[in-house]
Design a protein around this motif. Structure first.
Motif, short mmCIF file in Angstrom:
data_model
loop_
_atom_site.label_atom_id
_atom_site.label_comp_id
_atom_site.label_asym_id
_atom_site.label_seq_id
_atom_site.Cartn_x
_atom_site.Cartn_y
_atom_site.Cartn_z
N ARG A 14 0.86 -1.18 0.00
CA ARG A 14 0.00 0.00 0.00
C ARG A 14 0.90 1.24 0.00
N VAL A 15 1.35 1.61 -1.19
CA VAL A 15 2.18 2.80 -1.36
C VAL A 15 1.44 3.75 -2.30
N PHE A 16 1.72 5.00 -2.15
CA PHE A 16 0.97 6.01 -2.88
C PHE A 16 1.90 6.96 -3.61
N GLY A 17 1.37 7.62 -4.61
CA GLY A 17 2.15 8.54 -5.41
C GLY A 17 2.54 9.80 -4.67
N CYS A 18 3.39 10.57 -5.30
CA CYS A 18 3.86 11.83 -4.74
C CYS A 18 2.72 12.85 -4.71
N LEU A 19 2.64 13.59 -3.62
CA LEU A 19 1.62 14.64 -3.47
C LEU A 19 2.15 16.03 -3.83
N ALA A 20 3.40 16.11 -4.23
CA ALA A 20 4.03 17.39 -4.57
C ALA A 20 3.96 18.38 -3.41
N CYS A 21 4.13 17.87 -2.20
CA CYS A 21 4.10 18.75 -1.02
C CYS A 21 5.41 19.51 -0.85
N ALA A 30 8.20 12.99 3.19
CA ALA A 30 7.44 13.40 4.37
C ALA A 30 6.20 12.54 4.57
N ARG A 31 5.72 11.92 3.51
CA ARG A 31 4.53 11.08 3.57
C ARG A 31 4.90 9.71 4.14
N SER A 32 4.06 9.19 4.99
CA SER A 32 4.34 7.90 5.62
C SER A 32 3.33 6.86 5.16
N ASP A 33 3.81 5.81 4.51
CA ASP A 33 2.97 4.68 4.13
C ASP A 33 3.83 3.42 4.12
N ASP A 34 3.27 2.31 3.69
CA ASP A 34 3.93 1.01 3.70
C ASP A 34 5.38 1.05 3.24
N GLU A 35 6.29 1.24 4.11
CA GLU A 35 7.71 1.01 3.85
C GLU A 35 8.35 1.86 2.78
N MET A 36 7.68 2.86 2.22
CA MET A 36 8.27 3.62 1.12
C MET A 36 9.61 4.24 1.48
N ASN A 37 9.72 4.83 2.66
CA ASN A 37 11.00 5.42 3.03
C ASN A 37 12.09 4.37 3.21
N ARG A 91 8.31 9.12 -6.14
CA ARG A 91 8.71 9.59 -4.82
C ARG A 91 10.22 9.52 -4.62
N ALA A 92 10.85 8.42 -5.02
CA ALA A 92 12.31 8.31 -4.89
C ALA A 92 13.00 9.36 -5.75
N GLY A 93 12.45 9.61 -6.93
CA GLY A 93 13.05 10.61 -7.81
C GLY A 93 13.01 12.01 -7.24
N VAL A 94 11.89 12.38 -6.67
CA VAL A 94 11.77 13.72 -6.09
C VAL A 94 12.69 13.86 -4.88
N VAL A 95 12.70 12.84 -4.02
CA VAL A 95 13.57 12.89 -2.84
C VAL A 95 15.04 12.94 -3.26
#
Length: 190
Positions: free
Chosen positions: A43-50, A62-69, A102-106
């Motif tokens: 359960r991972v989600f796309g970038c929110l452009a925050c 900054a977003r927290s979901d299933d293991e993305m970080n 998300r990895a690309g933006v980070v």
């Protein structure tokens, strides 16, 4: 040296995973440490452009979901990254799209930390659309200034049902050569 591979298919034992295993076996023969991560079905989600990653600059989303970080950290720690995806309507799975966005933006927010790493796309398709998936993953590697090795053909296999990869000799041989080429490139760069 270490390579981390992501199985973007929710079919944990499907053709995408088997293709990744073929490439990883070649890397392991060359003494390269590998890790295979099950991404598909998470359960991972796309970038929110925050843009918090640009503010925080802490190598995390900054977003927290299933293991993305955790997945992003593994990419940053590795020398090489393989992203495997099935072909869903001529594109990557939603989990792979979330990872690359998300990895690309980070990465870009943190001094382009993926720059110079080796990136490899791997694609499974029932019949068609695989080259679009191949391109989508390569675009991620390219914009992050990564190095992309090739093989004797595009890194894809054809087969609908899990296990069909075993009937695709050309696809398997492409993955074997890909693993050898990735190992050689990693050794030259490191």
């Amino acid at each position: 040296m270490k390579v981390v591979a992501f199985n973007g298919s929710p079919r944990e034992q499907g053709n995408t995973r088997r293709g990744l295993e073929i490439v990883l076996a070649e890397l392991e023969k060359e003494g390269i440490q590998t890790e295979l991560i099950q991404l598909g079905g998470k359960r991972v989600f796309g970038c929110l452009a925050c843009n918090q990653c640009k503010v925080n600059k802490n190598l995390r989303c900054a977003r927290s979901d299933d293991e993305m970080n955790t997945f992003i950290a593994k990419m940053f720690e590795a020398d090489g990254i393989i992203i495997g995806s099935p072909t869903y309507f001529s594109n990557v799975s939603t989990e792979v799209k979330a990872l690359i966005d998300r990895a690309g933006v980070v990465a870009r927010a943190n001094n382009h930390v993926l720059k110079g790493k080796v990136g490899v796309p791997l694609v499974a398709a029932r019949r068609a659309g695989a080259t679009f998936v191949y391109s989508a993953i390569n675009f991620f590697f390219g914009i992050n200034q990564m190095v992309i090795p090739g093989s004797s053909y595009w890194n894809l296999t054809l087969g609908g049902a899990p296990g069909d990869i075993e009937k695709d000799e050309e696809g398997k041989n492409t993955f074997i050569l890909l693993g050898k080429n990735m190992a050689g490139l990693l050794k030259r760069l490191n």
